[in-house]
Design an enzyme around this catalytic site. Structure first.
Site, short mmCIF file in Angstrom:
data_model
loop_
_atom_site.label_atom_id
_atom_site.label_comp_id
_atom_site.label_asym_id
_atom_site.label_seq_id
_atom_site.Cartn_x
_atom_site.Cartn_y
_atom_site.Cartn_z
N ASP A 1 0.84 -1.20 0.00
CA ASP A 1 0.00 0.00 0.00
C ASP A 1 0.87 1.25 0.00
OD1 ASP A 1 -2.94 1.05 0.63
OD2 ASP A 1 -1.53 2.25 1.78
N TYR B 1 3.26 9.66 -0.54
CA TYR B 1 4.31 9.06 0.31
C TYR B 1 5.71 9.23 -0.33
CZ TYR B 1 0.30 6.55 2.37
OH TYR B 1 -0.90 6.22 2.94
N LYS C 1 -2.51 5.86 -4.56
CA LYS C 1 -3.61 6.80 -4.28
C LYS C 1 -3.39 8.14 -4.96
CE LYS C 1 -3.64 4.72 0.34
NZ LYS C 1 -2.25 4.57 0.78
N HIS D 1 -7.43 9.56 -2.23
CA HIS D 1 -6.79 9.52 -0.90
C HIS D 1 -7.67 10.16 0.19
CE1 HIS D 1 -2.45 9.26 0.84
NE2 HIS D 1 -3.34 9.04 1.79
N LEU E 1 -2.58 -0.50 13.89
CA LEU E 1 -2.03 -0.70 15.24
C LEU E 1 -2.16 0.57 16.06
CD1 LEU E 1 1.29 -2.49 14.13
CD2 LEU E 1 -0.92 -3.55 14.66
N ILE F 1 -3.30 -3.27 6.87
CA ILE F 1 -2.00 -2.96 6.23
C ILE F 1 -1.01 -2.37 7.23
CG2 ILE F 1 -2.76 -2.73 3.83
CD1 ILE F 1 -3.23 0.30 4.40
N LYS G 1 2.35 -1.19 9.06
CA LYS G 1 3.64 -0.72 8.56
C LYS G 1 4.72 -0.99 9.59
CE LYS G 1 6.79 2.80 9.08
NZ LYS G 1 7.37 3.30 10.34
N SER G 2 5.87 -1.42 9.15
CA SER G 2 7.05 -1.45 10.02
C SER G 2 8.29 -1.39 9.16
CB SER G 2 7.08 -2.72 10.88
OG SER G 2 8.27 -2.71 11.65
N VAL G 3 9.31 -0.71 9.69
CA VAL G 3 10.62 -0.74 9.02
C VAL G 3 11.56 -1.72 9.74
CG1 VAL G 3 10.46 1.62 8.13
CG2 VAL G 3 11.48 1.23 10.38
N ASN H 1 4.41 -9.41 12.28
CA ASN H 1 3.06 -8.97 11.88
C ASN H 1 2.45 -9.90 10.82
OD1 ASN H 1 3.53 -6.86 13.60
ND2 ASN H 1 3.82 -5.31 12.00
P1 NDP Z 1 0.44 1.42 12.04
O1 NDP Z 1 -0.76 1.32 12.90
O2 NDP Z 1 0.69 0.38 11.02
O3 NDP Z 1 1.68 1.55 13.01
C1 NDP Z 1 2.99 1.71 12.57
C2 NDP Z 1 3.86 1.96 13.81
O4 NDP Z 1 3.80 0.80 14.66
C3 NDP Z 1 5.29 2.20 13.47
O5 NDP Z 1 5.78 3.13 14.42
C4 NDP Z 1 5.95 0.83 13.68
O6 NDP Z 1 7.29 0.99 14.07
C5 NDP Z 1 5.12 0.28 14.82
N1 NDP Z 1 5.00 -1.19 14.76
C6 NDP Z 1 4.71 -1.95 13.67
N2 NDP Z 1 4.69 -3.25 14.00
C7 NDP Z 1 4.96 -3.32 15.32
C8 NDP Z 1 5.11 -4.40 16.23
N3 NDP Z 1 4.95 -5.67 15.84
N4 NDP Z 1 5.40 -4.11 17.53
C9 NDP Z 1 5.54 -2.84 17.94
N5 NDP Z 1 5.43 -1.78 17.12
C10 NDP Z 1 5.15 -2.02 15.84
O7 NDP Z 1 0.40 2.90 11.40
P2 NDP Z 1 0.55 3.59 9.98
O8 NDP Z 1 0.07 4.97 10.19
O9 NDP Z 1 1.88 3.39 9.39
O10 NDP Z 1 -0.53 2.85 9.06
C11 NDP Z 1 -0.24 1.71 8.28
C12 NDP Z 1 -0.44 1.99 6.81
O11 NDP Z 1 -1.74 2.53 6.56
C13 NDP Z 1 0.49 3.08 6.25
O12 NDP Z 1 1.81 2.63 6.07
C14 NDP Z 1 -0.23 3.44 4.98
O13 NDP Z 1 0.03 2.47 3.98
C15 NDP Z 1 -1.68 3.40 5.45
N6 NDP Z 1 -2.17 4.75 5.84
C16 NDP Z 1 -3.13 5.33 5.03
C17 NDP Z 1 -3.64 6.55 5.32
C18 NDP Z 1 -4.68 7.14 4.45
O14 NDP Z 1 -5.01 8.33 4.61
N7 NDP Z 1 -5.23 6.41 3.50
C19 NDP Z 1 -3.17 7.33 6.48
C20 NDP Z 1 -2.20 6.63 7.29
C21 NDP Z 1 -1.74 5.38 6.97
P3 NDP Z 1 8.58 0.67 13.14
O15 NDP Z 1 8.22 1.02 11.72
O16 NDP Z 1 9.61 1.57 13.71
O17 NDP Z 1 8.87 -0.78 13.32
#
Ligand code: NDP
Length: 279
Positions: free
Chosen positions: A50, A55, A80, A113, A195, A233, A235-237, A245
């Protein structure tokens, strides 16, 4: 032999288009790290990515897919159209640019979006999306951050229902009313910030349920989404979290556990309000 990828449930968006219910989000993944992070996700078994023009990492997503050696048909790719590209011609131009950056012939899902009601161009933008789908450039079309009134309006004015609405959704913001509207209209719910950007993982109820299953809080929350029927969906780096996940297909939350998480809803957004968000 079955691969990890075979475990991901698929949800029908159109008669011939299925979306893997668990995908991988790349919002806030820096462009210069995205190729490596996406490559890792593909190795872990994810087959749904996604991204978004906003982005600024579409090119790196495309590069990771091309370098993976996977057949194009094996990876589901969403991008998007952002807020300043609303309008018939602008949306089509923005789409072509996304396609060029991704170096693809088509995308699997294209989303508006945000509705940006202040510009009042989302119906016209939706008409452009309908044409892109008819041209075979997009396999399925949908929206993101649309409220019931925005959904109702595009359906009434074009006769075409979005396949999916991607919205903020996590244990502290569960969107029961909007999910009900989706059911009425036949729209799949996709959860962003599933999350709660990490906040949901500290909730004591989530922690307790996770411990009962010898799973992590993140796995528990992702499982909750899957059992609700959401496309999800995370996200994690972080390499270990990317794998963690994905490891959510060997346990099941009981009805009482689903109810306990249902009770955590605070109706509180983390992200912007779709009625007012412009950019
Ligand atoms: P998430 O709810 O997916 O959370 C991401 C955060 O949680 C990061 O800080 C990550 O840290 C941490 N994390 C991930 N896995 C774990 C784990 N197993 N344990 C502990 N911490 C964890 O938030 P996002 O806002 O990134 O949303 C996910 C996706 O949704 C986005 O990437 C995007 O594709 C989409 N999105 C769409 C939007 C829209 O307007 N349509 C708006 C916002 C998001 P780290 O990366 O440091 O591991």
């Amino acid at each position: 032999m079955s691969s990890p990828t075979d475990q991901i449930p698929r949800i029908s968006l159109r008669p011939d288009v299925e979306i893997p219910q668990l995908g991988f989000g790349v919002f806030q993944v820096p462009p210069d790290e995205t190729e490596e992070v996406v490559a890792r996700a593909l190795s872990a078994g994810y087959r749904h990515l996604d991204t978004a023009a906003a982005y600024r990492n579409e090119a790196a997503v495309g590069q990771a897919v091309h370098a993976s050696g996977l057949d194009r048909s094996e990876v589901f790719i969403t991008t998007k159209c952002f807020n300043d590209d609303h309008g018939r011609e602008k949306a089509k131009k923005a789409f072509k640019k996304s396609l060029e950056r991704l170096e693809l012939e088509h995308v699997d899902l294209y989303l508006i979006h945000w509705p940006v009601p202040a510009h009042d161009l989302y119906v016209e933008t939706w008409e452009a999306f309908i044409e892109l789908q008819a041209e075979g450039l997009v396999r399925a079309i949908g929206v993101s951050n649309f409220q019931p009134k925005h959904l109702q309006r595009i359906v009434a004015e074009t006769g075409v229902t979005p396949a999916i609405n991607q919205v903020e959704l996590h244990p502290h913001f569960q969107q029961a009313g909007l999910r009900h509207e989706h059911e009425q209209l036949g729209i799949i719910t996709e959860a962003w910030s599933p999350l709660g950007q990490g906040q949901a993982l500290e909730d004591p109820v989530v922690v307790r349920i996770a411990e009962a299953h010898s799973k992590t809080p993140a796995q528990t929350v992702i499982r909750w989404h899957l059992q609700l029927g959401n496309v999800v969906i995370p996200k994690s780096v972080t390499p270990a979290r990317i794998a963690e996940n994905f490891d959510v297909f060997d346990f099941q939350l009981a009805d009482a556990e689903m109810e306990a998480i249902k009770a955590l809803d605070e109706g509180r957004r983390i992200g912007p309000d779709p009625d007012t968000f412009v950019r």
